[in-house]
Design a protein around this motif. Structure first.
Motif, mmCIF file in Angstrom:
data_model
loop_
_atom_site.group_PDB
_atom_site.id
_atom_site.type_symbol
_atom_site.label_atom_id
_atom_site.label_comp_id
_atom_site.label_asym_id
_atom_site.label_seq_id
_atom_site.Cartn_x
_atom_site.Cartn_y
_atom_site.Cartn_z
ATOM 1 N N TRP A 209 -49.100 30.916 -64.628
ATOM 2 C CA TRP A 209 -50.118 31.119 -63.421
ATOM 3 C C TRP A 209 -51.159 30.003 -63.363
ATOM 4 N N PHE A 210 -51.596 29.544 -64.537
ATOM 5 C CA PHE A 210 -52.567 28.052 -64.493
ATOM 6 C C PHE A 210 -51.867 27.118 -63.875
ATOM 7 N N LEU A 211 -50.601 26.563 -64.436
ATOM 8 C CA LEU A 211 -49.961 25.690 -63.945
ATOM 9 C C LEU A 211 -49.499 25.661 -62.509
ATOM 10 N N LEU A 212 -49.343 26.822 -61.828
ATOM 11 C CA LEU A 212 -48.877 27.131 -60.552
ATOM 12 C C LEU A 212 -50.150 26.725 -59.544
ATOM 13 N N VAL A 213 -51.246 27.421 -60.003
ATOM 14 C CA VAL A 213 -52.414 27.091 -59.189
ATOM 15 C C VAL A 213 -52.853 25.629 -59.141
ATOM 16 N N ILE A 214 -52.845 24.841 -60.409
ATOM 17 C CA ILE A 214 -53.009 23.450 -60.378
ATOM 18 C C ILE A 214 -52.266 22.587 -59.488
ATOM 19 N N ALA A 215 -50.808 22.882 -59.779
ATOM 20 C CA ALA A 215 -49.797 22.291 -59.060
ATOM 21 C C ALA A 215 -50.079 22.370 -57.580
ATOM 22 N N LEU A 216 -50.134 23.529 -57.145
ATOM 23 C CA LEU A 216 -50.294 23.852 -55.523
ATOM 24 C C LEU A 216 -51.525 23.356 -55.163
ATOM 25 N N GLY A 217 -52.585 23.359 -56.059
ATOM 26 C CA GLY A 217 -53.965 22.883 -55.546
ATOM 27 C C GLY A 217 -53.978 21.404 -55.509
ATOM 28 N N LEU A 218 -53.169 20.622 -56.299
ATOM 29 C CA LEU A 218 -53.029 19.157 -56.280
ATOM 30 C C LEU A 218 -52.264 18.923 -55.168
ATOM 31 N N TYR A 219 -51.473 19.587 -54.665
ATOM 32 C CA TYR A 219 -50.502 19.270 -53.405
ATOM 33 C C TYR A 219 -51.494 19.316 -52.073
ATOM 34 N N LEU A 220 -52.250 20.537 -52.184
ATOM 35 C CA LEU A 220 -53.200 20.599 -51.257
ATOM 36 C C LEU A 220 -54.132 19.545 -51.045
ATOM 37 N N PHE A 221 -54.693 19.121 -52.319
ATOM 38 C CA PHE A 221 -55.708 17.998 -52.329
ATOM 39 C C PHE A 221 -55.260 16.673 -51.740
ATOM 40 N N PHE A 222 -54.016 16.355 -52.040
ATOM 41 C CA PHE A 222 -53.625 15.082 -51.647
ATOM 42 C C PHE A 222 -53.032 15.233 -50.086
ATOM 43 N N ARG A 223 -53.142 16.503 -49.550
ATOM 44 C CA ARG A 223 -52.824 16.603 -48.051
ATOM 45 C C ARG A 223 -54.001 17.074 -47.260
ATOM 46 N N GLN A 224 -55.149 16.779 -48.087
ATOM 47 C CA GLN A 224 -56.356 17.251 -47.254
ATOM 48 C C GLN A 224 -56.888 16.539 -46.099
ATOM 49 N N ASP A 225 -56.493 15.295 -46.047
ATOM 50 C CA ASP A 225 -56.809 14.283 -44.649
ATOM 51 C C ASP A 225 -55.919 15.013 -43.623
ATOM 52 N N ASP A 226 -54.668 15.291 -43.693
ATOM 53 C CA ASP A 226 -54.141 15.722 -42.546
ATOM 54 C C ASP A 226 -54.387 17.334 -42.363
ATOM 55 N N LEU A 227 -54.971 17.898 -43.393
ATOM 56 C CA LEU A 227 -55.275 19.406 -43.179
ATOM 57 C C LEU A 227 -56.774 19.257 -42.279
ATOM 58 N N LEU A 228 -57.660 18.422 -42.701
ATOM 59 C CA LEU A 228 -58.757 18.544 -42.285
ATOM 60 C C LEU A 228 -58.934 17.726 -40.864
ATOM 61 N N LYS A 229 -57.782 17.286 -40.518
ATOM 62 C CA LYS A 229 -57.515 16.703 -39.005
ATOM 63 C C LYS A 229 -56.966 17.675 -38.098
ATOM 64 N N GLY A 230 -56.467 18.885 -38.804
ATOM 65 C CA GLY A 230 -55.826 19.820 -37.973
ATOM 66 C C GLY A 230 -54.327 19.446 -37.981
ATOM 67 N N LYS A 231 -53.762 18.623 -38.440
ATOM 68 C CA LYS A 231 -52.264 18.285 -38.522
ATOM 69 C C LYS A 231 -51.462 18.967 -39.499
ATOM 70 N N PRO A 232 -51.498 20.162 -40.027
ATOM 71 C CA PRO A 232 -50.595 20.640 -41.040
ATOM 72 C C PRO A 232 -49.160 20.812 -40.518
ATOM 73 N N THR A 233 -48.476 20.703 -41.466
ATOM 74 C CA THR A 233 -46.893 20.925 -41.308
ATOM 75 C C THR A 233 -46.738 22.518 -41.536
ATOM 76 N N TYR A 234 -45.682 22.923 -41.265
ATOM 77 C CA TYR A 234 -45.155 24.155 -41.639
ATOM 78 C C TYR A 234 -45.040 24.256 -43.167
ATOM 79 N N PHE A 235 -44.533 23.469 -43.832
ATOM 80 C CA PHE A 235 -44.467 23.607 -45.305
ATOM 81 C C PHE A 235 -45.774 23.601 -45.857
#
Length: 246
Positions: free
Chosen positions: A12-38
């Motif tokens: 559970w801890f590894l999943l939370v960290i791995a998914l959290g890191l992915y979202l962290f590196f995608r934060q620029d696009d997410l904050l700009k309102g350009k998220p992908t389906y994935f």
């Protein structure tokens, strides 16, 4: 395959960290309102994983997560098995009683002693209607001597023993003389945790065979052997469970 609690915690801890890191590196696009389906799928999964220790069951935007799936399937299978046996037993009893006629809407319970004289009068009238003479002795049951085999009588005794044990327990615990169908008593006791589902299902399988014999149906050698080998042990197990819960 069941995993240890430590392994589940680490996973559970590894999943939370791995998914959290992915979202962290995608934060620029997410904050700009350009998220992908994935990105949306990962975000929903991340939220679900984060909340999973707090809930046994979750449903978020159509994503349905549930813990202890194997335990749930086992419980459902036991309940379905119990319902199937109970339904089969109920159908057998209903079939055997399908030709009964109840006059004046009276329930099929034994008459009180005070009603016996009137009932005797009606019996005499019915016999006289067909030209049958009443017997002088009240304990003459010779007409049934050749109607039931010794083996079937033994199966009837098995059913009677289980039913009496259950009714005696209910009378002690609930202080009532009201009789309940055996399948209903077993289901209530199972739901209350007095006896296990495995014990209940095993007893009902034995009782189903005994019911067949009681209703005049033919019993196979294998069915009779199952009762002979299992009834005594199941009776003792039921007795132990009931006594420990008084």
């Amino acid at each position: 395959m069941k995993s240890s609690d430590n392994f589940k915690l680490i996973w559970w801890f590894l999943l939370v960290i791995a998914l959290g890191l992915y979202l962290f590196f995608r934060q620029d696009d997410l904050l700009k309102g350009k998220p992908t389906y994935f990105d949306t799928v990962v975000f929903l999964v991340w939220i679900s994983v984060c909340l999973s220790p707090l809930f046994k069951e979750m449903k978020i935007f159509g994503l349905h997560l549930k813990q202890d799936i194997e335990d749930l399937k086992k419980e459902l299978n036991q309940q379905l098995s119990l319902m199937k046996i109970e339904l089969k037993s109920s159908i057998e009893v209903s079939s055997s009683n399908s030709n009964h006629v109840h006059i004046n809407g009276k329930s099929p319970i034994p008459a009180a002693d005070s009603d016996i004289p009137d009932i005797k009068k009606h019996v005499a009238e019915a016999l006289n209607e067909y030209g049958v003479k009443p017997l002088s002795t009240s304990d003459n049951f010779s007409f049934v001597e050749n109607q039931i085999s010794t083996e079937n009588m033994e199966l009837f005794k098995v059913r009677y023993a289980f039913e009496k044990l259950l009714n005696d327990h209910v009378n002690i615990v609930a202080s009532t003389q009201r009789k309940q169908p055996m399948t209903r008593l077993l289901k209530i006791l199972t739901n209350d945790g007095v006896i296990s589902s495995n014990l209940t299902n095993s007893i009902l399988e034995i009782i189903a065979i005994c019911n067949h014999a009681t209703h005049g149906a033919d019993i196979t050698a294998n069915q009779r052997q199952l009762v002979n080998e299992s009834a005594q042990g199941l009776y003792e197990a039921l007795q132990i469970s009931l006594v420990s819960n008084i």
